[in-house]
Enzyme design. Structure first.
Site, short mmCIF file in Angstrom:
data_model
loop_
_atom_site.label_atom_id
_atom_site.label_comp_id
_atom_site.label_asym_id
_atom_site.label_seq_id
_atom_site.Cartn_x
_atom_site.Cartn_y
_atom_site.Cartn_z
N GLU A 93 0.83 -1.20 0.00
CA GLU A 93 0.00 0.00 0.00
C GLU A 93 0.87 1.25 0.00
O GLU A 93 1.95 1.27 0.60
CB GLU A 93 -0.91 0.00 1.22
CG GLU A 93 -1.94 -1.12 1.13
CD GLU A 93 -2.93 -1.14 2.28
OE1 GLU A 93 -4.12 -1.32 2.00
OE2 GLU A 93 -2.53 -0.97 3.44
N CYS A 106 3.37 8.74 0.99
CA CYS A 106 3.90 7.83 2.02
C CYS A 106 4.09 6.48 1.35
O CYS A 106 3.12 5.86 0.90
CB CYS A 106 2.90 7.74 3.17
SG CYS A 106 3.37 6.55 4.43
N CYS A 113 6.65 -6.34 7.46
CA CYS A 113 7.73 -5.76 8.25
C CYS A 113 8.17 -6.78 9.28
O CYS A 113 7.35 -7.50 9.84
CB CYS A 113 7.24 -4.48 8.95
SG CYS A 113 8.56 -3.61 9.83
N CYS A 117 6.65 -4.20 16.01
CA CYS A 117 6.33 -3.24 17.08
C CYS A 117 4.93 -3.58 17.61
O CYS A 117 4.03 -3.91 16.83
CB CYS A 117 6.39 -1.81 16.55
SG CYS A 117 8.06 -1.39 16.00
N CYS A 120 1.65 -1.90 16.06
CA CYS A 120 1.57 -1.63 14.62
C CYS A 120 0.97 -2.83 13.88
O CYS A 120 1.41 -3.96 14.06
CB CYS A 120 2.97 -1.34 14.09
SG CYS A 120 3.01 -1.05 12.30
N GLY A 162 6.99 -1.55 6.20
CA GLY A 162 8.39 -1.94 6.17
C GLY A 162 9.31 -1.02 6.92
O GLY A 162 8.95 0.09 7.31
N SER A 194 11.97 7.16 8.03
CA SER A 194 11.61 6.86 9.42
C SER A 194 12.10 5.46 9.78
O SER A 194 11.88 4.51 9.04
CB SER A 194 10.09 6.96 9.58
OG SER A 194 9.71 6.57 10.88
N ASN A 293 -3.28 5.14 16.62
CA ASN A 293 -4.42 4.78 15.78
C ASN A 293 -4.84 3.39 16.21
O ASN A 293 -4.10 2.43 16.02
CB ASN A 293 -4.01 4.79 14.30
CG ASN A 293 -3.70 6.20 13.83
OD1 ASN A 293 -4.47 7.12 14.07
ND2 ASN A 293 -2.54 6.37 13.21
N CYS A 336 -1.03 5.92 10.09
CA CYS A 336 0.21 5.27 10.56
C CYS A 336 -0.09 3.95 11.23
O CYS A 336 -0.94 3.86 12.10
CB CYS A 336 0.91 6.13 11.60
SG CYS A 336 1.49 7.66 10.96
N1 SAH Z 1 9.41 1.13 10.06
C1 SAH Z 1 9.53 2.55 10.10
C2 SAH Z 1 8.51 3.30 9.27
C3 SAH Z 1 7.06 2.89 9.42
S1 SAH Z 1 5.82 3.59 10.28
C4 SAH Z 1 9.44 3.04 11.52
O1 SAH Z 1 9.02 2.27 12.38
O2 SAH Z 1 9.83 4.16 11.79
C5 SAH Z 1 5.75 5.23 10.58
C6 SAH Z 1 5.39 5.54 12.04
O3 SAH Z 1 4.07 5.09 12.41
C7 SAH Z 1 6.35 4.87 13.00
O4 SAH Z 1 6.80 5.81 13.92
C8 SAH Z 1 5.46 3.84 13.65
O5 SAH Z 1 5.92 3.45 14.92
C9 SAH Z 1 4.14 4.56 13.71
N2 SAH Z 1 3.01 3.68 14.02
C10 SAH Z 1 2.92 2.34 13.87
N3 SAH Z 1 1.72 1.90 14.29
C11 SAH Z 1 1.02 2.97 14.72
C12 SAH Z 1 -0.28 3.15 15.25
N4 SAH Z 1 -1.12 2.13 15.39
N5 SAH Z 1 -0.67 4.40 15.57
C13 SAH Z 1 0.16 5.45 15.38
N6 SAH Z 1 1.40 5.35 14.88
C14 SAH Z 1 1.84 4.12 14.56
#
Ligand code: SAH
Length: 358
Positions: A93, A106, A113, A117, A120, A162, A194, A293, A336
């Site tokens: 996406e 974006c 990935c 985390c 996420c 990713g 990021s 989110n 995000c």
């Molecule tokens: N892998 C990279 C880029 C991807 S995400 C990274 O982790 O930086 C971009 C941002 O969205 C990251 O800071 C990630 O932690 C955040 N993110 C992931 N899940 C989220 C959620 N459910 N709500 C808000 N931000 C989130």
């Protein structure tokens, strides 16, 4: 097996060399590069200023792989999410976030990935494979073409699916393709990478001649908690990460962005805010708060606006620039951490077949 080369994944110098090996002058390489990256053509027959013979020869040796748009969803706030199918059927996406004055693409760097985390959704997919440089740059081409923005200025954030520093070479190669004057000429200062902080790759990034802006997914102020929220912390801890940030060559007037996802009653207290300020002492940084989110399957809640404000105020009172990320496109699951596609290995063969046939 397909051994043909994807010409859209070659940087200009490599493309020129490839044409030279076929006995053609280098400037033809520039022409082909322009057709693909600046004008977004997807077929050699459309390259009308090249001799027919050359076009035929190119088509014999190369593919121009272009991600196919299979779904386009538009949020009430104008955010547009594209579901793209890659040449091997896998899906990713990419998201367009309109705003004033800047417009942002974006894009993804991997299918899924590996970072897992805890908050996420993409992390829940696990990793399927890396994207190629052509596929990373290709998302920008496709977004720009779909949205009629080939001649418009836009920003790029590597914040889709990713972890870009887990796919370092392809990501950097894609950024060089995107930056090339013969292509879309996206100034690297308009690009933000990021990362959770894959340290060896971050150290390498620090030595690159052309560098994007850096955003660090920090999310926590203690080693123990970050171990849980961002599991790679068990390998590359918070303290080492912040040391690497201290050494990172940040240009004048620029700052490293520290992203901090806010989870209710987990990392959102005034004490967390004060600890964050102390941790960032001596780093040219700013803070971007990301209120969670929420999604089914994510075991955390979003804090109240008042809690987010309180946290932001403490950070800013200590002299750090702080912003709260607006959550865009939540109604179409484009915000995000909400990007997830369904062609993962975990999927049942029947469903995969159904998808292939639709
Ligand atoms: N892998 C990279 C880029 C991807 S995400 C990274 O982790 O930086 C971009 C941002 O969205 C990251 O800071 C990630 O932690 C955040 N993110 C992931 N899940 C989220 C959620 N459910 N709500 C808000 N931000 C989130």
């Amino acid at each position: 097996m397909n051994t043909r080369v994807d010409i859209a994944g070659l940087e200009l110098s490599a493309l020129e060399e490839a044409l030279a090996r076929l006995g053609h002058p280098r400037f033809h390489g520039r022409q082909v590069f322009q057709w693909i990256h600046k004008r977004g053509v997807t077929d050699f027959t459309q390259m009308s200023d090249l001799a027919r013979e050359l076009r035929t020869q190119l088509a014999e040796h190369f593919d121009i792989l272009t991600p196919q748009v299979i779904r386009k969803e538009r949020s009430v706030d104008g955010t547009t999410k594209l579901l793209l199918r890659l040449s091997d059927g896998r899906q990713i996406e990419s998201v367009f976030i309109p705003d004033t004055p800047s417009q942002t693409f974006c894009i993804s760097t991997q299918v899924g990935c590996a970072m897992r985390c805890a908050f996420c959704l993409t992390g829940k997919m696990g990793i399927d494979r890396n994207l190629t440089a052509g596929e990373i740059a290709g998302q920008v081409r496709v977004l720009a073409r779909e949205l009629d923005m080939l001649d418009t200025r836009f920003n790029i954030v590597l914040m889709g699916m990713g972890e870009p520093l887990h796919n370092y070479d392809a990501t950097m190669s894609a950024l060089r393709i995107l930056a090339d004057d013969h292509g879309l000429a996206v100034n690297p200062r308009r690009v933000t990478l990021s990362t959770v902080g894959v340290l060896p790759a971050l150290e390498k990034l620090a030595t690159e001649p052309v560098m994007p802006n850096l955003a660090i997914s920090l999310h926590s102020t203690t080693e123990d908690q970050r171990d849980m929220l961002v599991p790679i912390n068990r390998k590359y801890g918070l303290r080492e990460l912040l040391d690497a940030c201290r050494r990172f060559p940040v240009k004048r007037r620029e700052r490293i962005t520290f992203e901090y996802v806010m989870l209710k009653d987990v990392n959102d207290s005034p004490e967390d805010a004060r600890r964050l300020v102390r941790l960032l002492h001596g780093i040219r940084g700013k803070v971007n708060l990301l209120p969670l989110n929420e999604a089914a399957g994510i075991p955390f809640e979003r804090p109240s606006d008042a809690t987010v404000d309180r946290f932001a105020r403490i950070v800013s009172e200590h002299g750090l620039t702080v912003s709260v990320r607006k959550s865009r496109g939540r109604d179409i699951r484009a915000a995000c951490g909400q990007l997830i596609t369904e062609t993962t290995p975990a999927q049942s063969p029947g469903r995969r077949l159904a998808l292939m046939m639709d």
